[in-house]
Design a protein around this motif. Structure first.
Motif, PDB file in Angstrom:
ATOM      1  N   LEU A  50       0.835  -1.193   0.000  1.00 22.24           N
ATOM      2  CA  LEU A  50       0.000   0.000   0.000  1.00 22.24           C
ATOM      3  C   LEU A  50       0.874   1.248   0.000  1.00 22.24           C
ATOM      4  O   LEU A  50       1.903   1.302   0.693  1.00 22.24           O
ATOM      5  N   SER A  51       0.458   2.230  -0.772  1.00 24.74           N
ATOM      6  CA  SER A  51       1.204   3.493  -0.814  1.00 24.74           C
ATOM      7  C   SER A  51       0.241   4.662  -0.991  1.00 24.74           C
ATOM      8  O   SER A  51      -0.918   4.494  -1.386  1.00 24.74           O
ATOM      9  N   ASN A  52       0.725   5.857  -0.686  1.00 20.25           N
ATOM     10  CA  ASN A  52      -0.042   7.089  -0.832  1.00 20.25           C
ATOM     11  C   ASN A  52       0.253   7.712  -2.190  1.00 20.25           C
ATOM     12  O   ASN A  52       1.412   7.810  -2.591  1.00 20.25           O
ATOM     13  N   VAL A  53      -0.795   8.153  -2.887  1.00 21.76           N
ATOM     14  CA  VAL A  53      -0.620   8.846  -4.162  1.00 21.76           C
ATOM     15  C   VAL A  53      -1.472  10.113  -4.149  1.00 21.76           C
ATOM     16  O   VAL A  53      -2.380  10.267  -3.330  1.00 21.76           O
ATOM     17  N   HIS A  54      -1.160  10.993  -5.088  1.00 25.48           N
ATOM     18  CA  HIS A  54      -1.883  12.261  -5.192  1.00 25.48           C
ATOM     19  C   HIS A  54      -2.332  12.451  -6.631  1.00 25.48           C
ATOM     20  O   HIS A  54      -1.514  12.544  -7.539  1.00 25.48           O
ATOM     21  N   ILE A  55      -3.646  12.480  -6.853  1.00 26.25           N
ATOM     22  CA  ILE A  55      -4.194  12.707  -8.186  1.00 26.25           C
ATOM     23  C   ILE A  55      -4.212  14.199  -8.463  1.00 26.25           C
ATOM     24  O   ILE A  55      -4.596  15.002  -7.607  1.00 26.25           O
ATOM     25  N   ASP A  56      -3.804  14.584  -9.669  1.00 27.67           N
ATOM     26  CA  ASP A  56      -3.608  16.004  -9.996  1.00 27.67           C
ATOM     27  C   ASP A  56      -4.840  16.863  -9.773  1.00 27.67           C
ATOM     28  O   ASP A  56      -4.747  17.985  -9.279  1.00 27.67           O
ATOM     29  N   SER A  57      -6.013  16.392 -10.158  1.00 28.81           N
ATOM     30  CA  SER A  57      -7.201  17.236 -10.034  1.00 28.81           C
ATOM     31  C   SER A  57      -8.445  16.393  -9.784  1.00 28.81           C
ATOM     32  O   SER A  57      -8.560  15.271 -10.278  1.00 28.81           O
ATOM     33  N   LYS A 266       4.753  15.039   2.999  1.00 31.97           N
ATOM     34  CA  LYS A 266       5.520  16.183   2.483  1.00 31.97           C
ATOM     35  C   LYS A 266       6.257  15.881   1.185  1.00 31.97           C
ATOM     36  O   LYS A 266       6.547  16.804   0.408  1.00 31.97           O
ATOM     37  N   ASP A 267       6.584  14.632   0.931  1.00 31.62           N
ATOM     38  CA  ASP A 267       7.316  14.278  -0.299  1.00 31.62           C
ATOM     39  C   ASP A 267       6.389  13.899  -1.451  1.00 31.62           C
ATOM     40  O   ASP A 267       6.853  13.486  -2.514  1.00 31.62           O
ATOM     41  N   LEU A 268       5.093  14.046  -1.241  1.00 26.53           N
ATOM     42  CA  LEU A 268       4.122  13.708  -2.278  1.00 26.53           C
ATOM     43  C   LEU A 268       3.803  14.966  -3.085  1.00 26.53           C
ATOM     44  O   LEU A 268       2.914  15.742  -2.739  1.00 26.53           O
ATOM     45  N   ASN A 269       4.531  15.151  -4.189  1.00 23.43           N
ATOM     46  CA  ASN A 269       4.438  16.408  -4.929  1.00 23.43           C
ATOM     47  C   ASN A 269       3.816  16.269  -6.312  1.00 23.43           C
ATOM     48  O   ASN A 269       3.200  17.214  -6.808  1.00 23.43           O
ATOM     49  N   THR A 270       3.994  15.125  -6.963  1.00 26.10           N
ATOM     50  CA  THR A 270       3.430  14.938  -8.297  1.00 26.10           C
ATOM     51  C   THR A 270       2.658  13.628  -8.342  1.00 26.10           C
ATOM     52  O   THR A 270       2.834  12.741  -7.496  1.00 26.10           O
ATOM     53  N   GLN A 271       1.819  13.485  -9.357  1.00 28.32           N
ATOM     54  CA  GLN A 271       0.989  12.293  -9.483  1.00 28.32           C
ATOM     55  C   GLN A 271       1.829  11.040  -9.724  1.00 28.32           C
ATOM     56  O   GLN A 271       1.449   9.942  -9.326  1.00 28.32           O
ATOM     57  N   THR A 290      -8.773  16.832  -2.111  1.00 26.65           N
ATOM     58  CA  THR A 290      -7.348  17.129  -2.304  1.00 26.65           C
ATOM     59  C   THR A 290      -6.665  16.171  -3.263  1.00 26.65           C
ATOM     60  O   THR A 290      -5.530  16.409  -3.666  1.00 26.65           O
ATOM     61  N   GLY A 291      -7.304  15.058  -3.608  1.00 27.78           N
ATOM     62  CA  GLY A 291      -6.712  14.093  -4.529  1.00 27.78           C
ATOM     63  C   GLY A 291      -5.835  13.052  -3.877  1.00 27.78           C
ATOM     64  O   GLY A 291      -5.165  12.280  -4.576  1.00 27.78           O
ATOM     65  N   VAL A 292      -5.808  12.984  -2.546  1.00 25.10           N
ATOM     66  CA  VAL A 292      -5.015  11.956  -1.863  1.00 25.10           C
ATOM     67  C   VAL A 292      -5.770  10.631  -1.907  1.00 25.10           C
ATOM     68  O   VAL A 292      -6.914  10.539  -1.465  1.00 25.10           O
ATOM     69  N   MET A 293      -5.123   9.616  -2.460  1.00 24.32           N
ATOM     70  CA  MET A 293      -5.719   8.284  -2.585  1.00 24.32           C
ATOM     71  C   MET A 293      -4.711   7.226  -2.144  1.00 24.32           C
ATOM     72  O   MET A 293      -3.539   7.528  -1.900  1.00 24.32           O
ATOM     73  N   THR A 294      -5.177   5.997  -2.082  1.00 25.97           N
ATOM     74  CA  THR A 294      -4.321   4.863  -1.725  1.00 25.97           C
ATOM     75  C   THR A 294      -4.142   3.957  -2.934  1.00 25.97           C
ATOM     76  O   THR A 294      -5.105   3.628  -3.626  1.00 25.97           O
ATOM     77  N   LYS A 295      -2.905   3.554  -3.171  1.00 29.56           N
ATOM     78  CA  LYS A 295      -2.584   2.623  -4.251  1.00 29.56           C
ATOM     79  C   LYS A 295      -2.317   1.253  -3.643  1.00 29.56           C
ATOM     80  O   LYS A 295      -1.587   1.129  -2.656  1.00 29.56           O
ATOM     81  N   VAL A 296      -2.925   0.217  -4.234  1.00 31.95           N
ATOM     82  CA  VAL A 296      -2.733  -1.156  -3.753  1.00 31.95           C
ATOM     83  C   VAL A 296      -2.078  -1.967  -4.859  1.00 31.95           C
ATOM     84  O   VAL A 296      -2.604  -2.074  -5.968  1.00 31.95           O
ATOM     85  N   MET A 297      -0.909  -2.517  -4.560  1.00 31.01           N
ATOM     86  CA  MET A 297      -0.200  -3.382  -5.505  1.00 31.01           C
ATOM     87  C   MET A 297      -0.192  -4.816  -4.963  1.00 31.01           C
ATOM     88  O   MET A 297      -0.319  -5.031  -3.750  1.00 31.01           O
ATOM     89  N   PHE A 298      -0.031  -5.777  -5.856  1.00 31.62           N
ATOM     90  CA  PHE A 298      -0.152  -7.194  -5.506  1.00 31.62           C
ATOM     91  C   PHE A 298       1.105  -7.972  -5.903  1.00 31.62           C
ATOM     92  O   PHE A 298       1.038  -8.870  -6.755  1.00 31.62           O
ATOM     93  N   PRO A 299       2.254  -7.684  -5.305  1.00 31.89           N
ATOM     94  CA  PRO A 299       3.477  -8.402  -5.693  1.00 31.89           C
ATOM     95  C   PRO A 299       3.394  -9.903  -5.464  1.00 31.89           C
ATOM     96  O   PRO A 299       4.052 -10.683  -6.157  1.00 31.89           O
ATOM     97  N   THR A 346       1.579   5.757 -14.175  1.00 30.50           N
ATOM     98  CA  THR A 346       1.652   7.176 -13.794  1.00 30.50           C
ATOM     99  C   THR A 346       0.645   7.499 -12.694  1.00 30.50           C
ATOM    100  O   THR A 346       0.422   8.663 -12.371  1.00 30.50           O
ATOM    101  N   ASN A 347       0.018   6.463 -12.140  1.00 28.88           N
ATOM    102  CA  ASN A 347      -0.955   6.589 -11.052  1.00 28.88           C
ATOM    103  C   ASN A 347      -2.232   7.312 -11.461  1.00 28.88           C
ATOM    104  O   ASN A 347      -2.962   7.833 -10.606  1.00 28.88           O
ATOM    105  N   ALA A 348      -2.532   7.364 -12.750  1.00 30.49           N
ATOM    106  CA  ALA A 348      -3.790   7.950 -13.207  1.00 30.49           C
ATOM    107  C   ALA A 348      -4.911   6.929 -13.051  1.00 30.49           C
ATOM    108  O   ALA A 348      -4.704   5.731 -13.258  1.00 30.49           O
ATOM    109  N   ALA A 349      -6.090   7.395 -12.676  1.00 30.88           N
ATOM    110  CA  ALA A 349      -7.257   6.513 -12.611  1.00 30.88           C
ATOM    111  C   ALA A 349      -7.751   6.285 -14.030  1.00 30.88           C
ATOM    112  O   ALA A 349      -8.193   7.213 -14.706  1.00 30.88           O
ATOM    113  N   THR A 350      -7.679   5.045 -14.512  1.00 32.13           N
ATOM    114  CA  THR A 350      -8.025   4.749 -15.904  1.00 32.13           C
ATOM    115  C   THR A 350      -9.459   4.258 -16.069  1.00 32.13           C
ATOM    116  O   THR A 350      -9.923   4.059 -17.184  1.00 32.13           O
TER     117      THR A 350
END
Length: 439
Positions: A50-57, A266-271, A290-299, A346-350
């Motif tokens: 799990l990680s934190n991401v920021h969607i541009d708009s 603080k280090d979350l600056n771009t999508q 604000t565009g803050v979302m959670t990313k879930v990856m499945f290694p 690029t962490n865009a919601a597709t």
């Protein structure tokens, strides 16, 4: 596998999809019908990240909610919300015999707030300087830029009561009120028709000052309006009110700024960036506006074929647990659902995550369960078809991931915050459960 055994497997699979997590033991009912060497296995050791991401708009237009105020969170940063909307033209016929009393803005809370509403809430009211019709976009976002006339036409300071349902009325400046009223006395072109009026008064902005809370107002024709009070003296004093209702359209939106420079994010600056939960106190966040979302990856899926064949997968379930602090901060009134999206590198919601029919949107559902002396909460979603589709070609894409956000209304018209347990959070542990059939 013979035909009879195939039918039994289908029956077992249907039972599995019908069961909740508390009924996993029901899956073993199928073992009465098949070879004793067969059964259902739960694999819950596949890793997820799990990680934190920021969607541009984030689209915030035409939500029916006007947000204003400021709030500072140590976790996600300082948020400032400004409300923008346009007004329609009143229908009253004002004559040169009429005398102005005052002009006010009327608002009513929609019962949403975040922060300390026991303190004074302050904001300024400005005229919008930007012509919204002249912008390239017809839908507006939390990041849409605009300018305001420097001189405020009103200043507000009051103790909000978000749950009261009361109407508040704030007086506008004498200079603005007189200027607007004189246009009607002069029968000026600016108030000749609705189009000319919005060309003159391009919009109103509630611009927040330093505050400890963000509140929501109802943005509809009934509850958000400008009122012009005036009178006429004939045989007696006659009092009148001209009403300018909000223009309900995409021209009503919320501008939401987020300063994360002193927060966990603080280090979350771009999508394109993401910050793992291990860097944010084993927690990830969802935040409206604000565009803050959670990313879930499945290694862990990279090794699934070492454990089972694809046609042995019956059910795949993803579970996320909100932290106790987040539950308490939301007064135990958690969102009933969360949205899920497919994403790319690029962490865009597709697109929304959909079911096997390719149409039905899949969402996380909130589950409450008794736990010792208090209820526990978690969010669950069935991602079986999604997982199977990813593995169909026998190759696992390491960038394969989901985005999780607040649901549509919470995302677009609030600044709600939800904290979820991260990768190694032993108290609020995310889980990826894979139910498989063996024989």
């Amino acid at each position: 596998m013979n035909i009879k055994l195939t039918l039994y497997c289908i029956i077992i699979a249907q039972l599995c999809f019908a069961c909740g997590d508390d009924d996993v033991s029901m899956l073993r009912l199928g073992e009465d019908f098949v070879d004793s060497e067969s059964g259902i296995v739960l694999i819950d050791t596949l890793s997820i990240k799990l990680s934190n991401v920021h969607i541009d708009s984030i689209q915030t237009s035409n939500t029916g909610v006007a947000l204003v105020g400021a709030y500072n969170s140590d976790e996600t940063g300082k948020i400032q919300a400004d409300a923008i909307f346009r007004l329609g033209l009143c229908s009253e016929n004002i004559t040169d015999e009429d005398v102005l009393d005052s002009i006010t803005i009327c608002v009513k809370h929609n019962q949403y707030y975040r922060g300390d509403t026991s303190q004074i809430l302050s904001f300024k009211i400005h005229e919008l300087e930007t012509d919204l019709d002249g912008l390239d976009e017809s839908i507006f976002y939390n990041t849409t830029t605009f300018s305001v006339v420097d001189e405020a036409i009103g200043e507000v300071s009051y103790y909000p009561s978000p749950n009261s349902g009361d109407e508040y009325e704030f007086k506008l400046s004498n200079a603005f009120s007189t200027r607007l009223f004189n246009l009607f006395l002069e029968d000026a072109d600016e108030v000749g028709d609705a189009t000319s009026f919005v060309e003159y008064l391009k919009g109103i902005v509630f611009k927040s000052d330093e505050n400890d809370a963000i509140v929501g107002f109802l943005a509809n024709e009934e509850d958000l309006k400008l009122k012009m009070y005036y009178h006429r003296v004939e045989h007696e004093k006659l009092e009148f009110t001209a009403t300018f209702p909000i223009e309900v359209s995409n021209n009503q939106f919320n501008h939401i700024q987020s300063d994360r420079s002193t927060s966990l994010l603080k280090d979350l600056n771009t999508q394109r960036e993401d910050i793992g939960s291990l860097q944010t106190n084993n927690t990830v966040f969802l935040e409206g506006g604000t565009g803050v979302m959670t990313k879930v990856m499945f290694p862990g899926l990279a090794h699934v074929f070492q454990l089972v064949l694809l046609n042995q997968i019956i059910k795949a379930e993803l579970i996320l647990e909100p932290t106790k602090q987040s539950i308490e901060a939301n007064d135990y009134n958690l969102p009933l659902s969360l949205s899920a999206y497919t994403t790319n590198n690029t962490n865009a919601a597709t697109g929304f995550l959909v079911g096997s029919d390719g149409i039905t949107e899949l969402t996380f559902s909130l589950v409450k369960t008794p736990h010792d002396y208090e209820e526990s909460y978690y969010y669950t979603i069935d991602i079986t078809q999604y997982i199977i589709n990813e593995l169909l070609n026998g190759y696992f894409d390491p960038d394969f991931a989901l985005l999780v956000s607040l649901n549509g209304s919470d995302q677009a018209s609030t600044v709600k915050n939800l904290a979820i347990g991260g990768d190694e959070n032993t108290d609020f542990t995310p889980k990826f459960k894979l139910y498989t059939y063996y024989y």
